[in-house]
Design a protein around this motif. Sequence first.
Motif, PDB file in Angstrom:
ATOM      1  N   ASP A   1       0.826  -1.222  -0.086  1.00 20.31           N
ATOM      2  CA  ASP A   1      -0.060  -0.136  -0.040  1.00 20.31           C
ATOM      3  C   ASP A   1       0.814   1.231  -0.004  1.00 20.31           C
ATOM      4  O   ASP A   1       2.208   1.370   0.259  1.00 20.31           O
ATOM      5  N   ALA A   2       0.364   2.562  -0.047  1.00 27.45           N
ATOM      6  CA  ALA A   2       1.035   3.679  -0.158  1.00 27.45           C
ATOM      7  C   ALA A   2       1.887   3.856   0.975  1.00 27.45           C
ATOM      8  O   ALA A   2       2.857   4.679   0.821  1.00 27.45           O
ATOM      9  N   LEU A   3       1.128   3.554   2.250  1.00 27.28           N
ATOM     10  CA  LEU A   3       1.964   3.953   3.310  1.00 27.28           C
ATOM     11  C   LEU A   3       3.249   2.781   3.618  1.00 27.28           C
ATOM     12  O   LEU A   3       4.039   3.030   4.415  1.00 27.28           O
ATOM     13  N   GLY A   4       3.347   1.761   2.805  1.00 22.55           N
ATOM     14  CA  GLY A   4       4.194   0.760   3.075  1.00 22.55           C
ATOM     15  C   GLY A   4       3.831  -0.207   4.277  1.00 22.55           C
ATOM     16  O   GLY A   4       4.773  -0.563   5.061  1.00 22.55           O
ATOM     17  N   GLU A   5       2.841  -0.128   4.894  1.00 23.65           N
ATOM     18  CA  GLU A   5       2.274  -0.944   6.119  1.00 23.65           C
ATOM     19  C   GLU A   5       1.588  -1.989   5.737  1.00 23.65           C
ATOM     20  O   GLU A   5       1.621  -3.015   6.774  1.00 23.65           O
ATOM     21  N   TYR A   6       0.760  -2.207   4.672  1.00 22.46           N
ATOM     22  CA  TYR A   6      -0.255  -3.466   4.753  1.00 22.46           C
ATOM     23  C   TYR A   6       0.038  -4.267   3.408  1.00 22.46           C
ATOM     24  O   TYR A   6       0.639  -3.761   2.429  1.00 22.46           O
ATOM     25  N   ASP A   7      -0.090  -5.506   3.506  1.00 22.98           N
ATOM     26  CA  ASP A   7       0.065  -6.395   2.322  1.00 22.98           C
ATOM     27  C   ASP A   7      -1.440  -6.674   1.863  1.00 22.98           C
ATOM     28  O   ASP A   7      -2.372  -6.032   2.449  1.00 22.98           O
ATOM     29  N   LEU A   8      -1.615  -7.310   0.821  1.00 20.72           N
ATOM     30  CA  LEU A   8      -2.798  -7.426   0.170  1.00 20.72           C
ATOM     31  C   LEU A   8      -4.052  -8.483   1.246  1.00 20.72           C
ATOM     32  O   LEU A   8      -5.116  -7.754   1.284  1.00 20.72           O
ATOM     33  N   PHE A   9      -3.560  -9.044   1.872  1.00 20.23           N
ATOM     34  CA  PHE A   9      -4.344  -9.608   2.830  1.00 20.23           C
ATOM     35  C   PHE A   9      -4.889  -8.627   3.892  1.00 20.23           C
ATOM     36  O   PHE A   9      -6.173  -8.762   4.259  1.00 20.23           O
ATOM     37  N   GLU A  10      -3.905  -7.934   4.373  1.00 18.38           N
ATOM     38  CA  GLU A  10      -4.099  -7.080   5.587  1.00 18.38           C
ATOM     39  C   GLU A  10      -5.238  -5.858   4.925  1.00 18.38           C
ATOM     40  O   GLU A  10      -5.840  -5.457   5.553  1.00 18.38           O
ATOM     41  N   MET A  11      -4.996  -5.565   3.552  1.00 13.59           N
ATOM     42  CA  MET A  11      -5.834  -4.688   3.087  1.00 13.59           C
ATOM     43  C   MET A  11      -7.325  -4.997   2.939  1.00 13.59           C
ATOM     44  O   MET A  11      -8.184  -4.146   3.081  1.00 13.59           O
ATOM     45  N   GLN A  12      -7.423  -6.412   2.745  1.00 15.61           N
ATOM     46  CA  GLN A  12      -8.824  -7.047   2.665  1.00 15.61           C
ATOM     47  C   GLN A  12      -9.530  -6.857   3.860  1.00 15.61           C
ATOM     48  O   GLN A  12     -10.462  -6.491   3.869  1.00 15.61           O
ATOM     49  N   GLY A  13      -8.823  -7.190   4.967  1.00 14.01           N
ATOM     50  CA  GLY A  13      -9.411  -7.000   6.409  1.00 14.01           C
ATOM     51  C   GLY A  13      -9.801  -5.574   6.739  1.00 14.01           C
ATOM     52  O   GLY A  13     -10.920  -5.074   7.069  1.00 14.01           O
ATOM     53  N   ILE A  14      -8.973  -4.474   6.411  1.00 14.41           N
ATOM     54  CA  ILE A  14      -9.144  -3.069   6.531  1.00 14.41           C
ATOM     55  C   ILE A  14     -10.633  -2.643   5.863  1.00 14.41           C
ATOM     56  O   ILE A  14     -11.447  -1.946   6.258  1.00 14.41           O
TER      57      ILE A  14
ATOM     58  N   PRO B   1       9.121   5.430 -11.461  1.00 11.55           N
ATOM     59  CA  PRO B   1       9.989   4.465 -11.292  1.00 11.55           C
ATOM     60  C   PRO B   1      11.571   4.868 -10.876  1.00 11.55           C
ATOM     61  O   PRO B   1      12.244   4.484 -10.124  1.00 11.55           O
ATOM     62  N   ARG B   2      11.932   6.135 -11.072  1.00  8.72           N
ATOM     63  CA  ARG B   2      13.095   6.831 -10.824  1.00  8.72           C
ATOM     64  C   ARG B   2      13.284   7.142  -9.409  1.00  8.72           C
ATOM     65  O   ARG B   2      14.130   7.340  -8.833  1.00  8.72           O
ATOM     66  N   HIS B   3      12.181   7.541  -8.985  1.00  3.37           N
ATOM     67  CA  HIS B   3      11.819   7.923  -7.351  1.00  3.37           C
ATOM     68  C   HIS B   3      11.570   6.648  -6.407  1.00  3.37           C
ATOM     69  O   HIS B   3      11.942   6.829  -5.462  1.00  3.37           O
ATOM     70  N   ASP B   4      11.064   5.673  -6.987  1.00  2.00           N
ATOM     71  CA  ASP B   4      10.537   4.525  -6.258  1.00  2.00           C
ATOM     72  C   ASP B   4      11.296   3.294  -6.861  1.00  2.00           C
ATOM     73  O   ASP B   4      10.456   2.440  -7.582  1.00  2.00           O
ATOM     74  N   PRO B   5      12.485   3.069  -7.258  1.00  2.00           N
ATOM     75  CA  PRO B   5      13.039   1.948  -7.939  1.00  2.00           C
ATOM     76  C   PRO B   5      12.746   0.670  -7.354  1.00  2.00           C
ATOM     77  O   PRO B   5      12.951  -0.385  -7.969  1.00  2.00           O
ATOM     78  N   GLN B   6      12.448   0.586  -6.136  1.00  2.00           N
ATOM     79  CA  GLN B   6      12.147  -0.756  -5.431  1.00  2.00           C
ATOM     80  C   GLN B   6      10.935  -1.283  -5.620  1.00  2.00           C
ATOM     81  O   GLN B   6      10.563  -2.328  -5.539  1.00  2.00           O
ATOM     82  N   LEU B   7      10.035  -0.564  -6.493  1.00  2.00           N
ATOM     83  CA  LEU B   7       8.688  -1.047  -6.896  1.00  2.00           C
ATOM     84  C   LEU B   7       8.801  -1.764  -8.093  1.00  2.00           C
ATOM     85  O   LEU B   7       9.240  -1.591  -8.951  1.00  2.00           O
ATOM     86  N   ARG B   8       8.242  -3.175  -7.919  1.00  2.00           N
ATOM     87  CA  ARG B   8       8.151  -3.845  -8.990  1.00  2.00           C
ATOM     88  C   ARG B   8       7.103  -3.779 -10.150  1.00  2.00           C
ATOM     89  O   ARG B   8       7.333  -3.740 -11.545  1.00  2.00           O
TER      90      ARG B   8
END
Length: 363
Positions: free
Chosen positions: A1-14, A34-41
């Motif tokens: 997620d945008a905050l870097g806190e939740y994965d897909l499963f946790e987002m479903q619960g929220i 991608p230049r600012h966030d190179p770690q994103l796939r």
Amino acid sequence: DALGEYDLFEMQGIVMSTVFADGEVLVRRRMRNPRHDPQLRLPYQVELIEADYLDMTVQSHGKNLVVEGIEYGPTGAIEAYHLYNEHPGAVQNRKALSSTRVHYSDILHIRRFDRAGQLRGVPWLAPVMMTLGELGDYQEAQILKQKMAALMAVVIEWEDAATRPANAGAGLEELAPGAVVNLPAGAKPNFTTPPRIDGYDEFMRRGLGMVAMGLGISYEALAGDLKGVNFSSGRMGRMEMDRLIRMWQRGLMIGQFCRGMERWFREGLAVKGAALPTFTIDWTPPRRILVDPTKEIPAMIEEVEAGLNSRQRTQRELGRDPDTIRAERAQDLAADNAAGLDPVTPPSGRAADSNKEETDEGE
């Protein structure tokens, strides 16, 4: 997620908890450089947004009508959402609060549809809110009566000709076990009779039962009260609730949230230019808790053996992935063979039943 806190499963619960509390939730796709966030796939992240972000002050956009922050085109289809840049409750001291028009393809609007033409979500507690308020008032009254019942109140009765000293009855307000309190002549203590608590359990059970019916769940699931529940009553109570849960899983989580995430995933692959083969995505709901596995699992096995259900459908109903089970069984078999172990055989009870059926057929 945008905050870097939740994965897909946790987002479903929220998402599900927010839909229950607020009736709806917005999921926004945030495109990233991608230049600012190179770690994103993939070139985007997902942001969970409360419905409070909808700008209610916008009335139109060009020729399109905007109702409660949602923009509708000429055919009535949603074309965009007008969202505040910050939560309105967090900017009370700001001079200006601005909003941004976000195209509908970047928003997933998750809500339960209860009627035709419904535009916004309704909190799930809305139908039973008055009942909950009345139950709360009743419970507070009963708690007050219980506090009064725990008190040892004393009323001092004086004779007409008795002389009342300035400190008459001193010590009665702090009665303790074994205490001795002296009263002057002409005074007699009278202990009050505290009120009794009658019918509390039955009233609360009835009230919570009405709330459970309004929510579409069983009383036992709401109150956690398993008094008098056996296998038959527990299963009957779960059958209707499980049917509604399957509707919520398919209509809310899979149909709206998961399918929307799948669409964004495919679009993200296209933006990255990834050359991948054609693939499909299946969504398996969480496991359904069995009331009595010793009775329900044999019934499932009989359904599969009788051709009334498939093995993979039964596995999915239990919240398990058939492909994963098949792969793990092959791994277990290969590992057992490599270790020189004997193959796993069915339980003796089923083997005996099978032999008995064959004997009966032979006779």
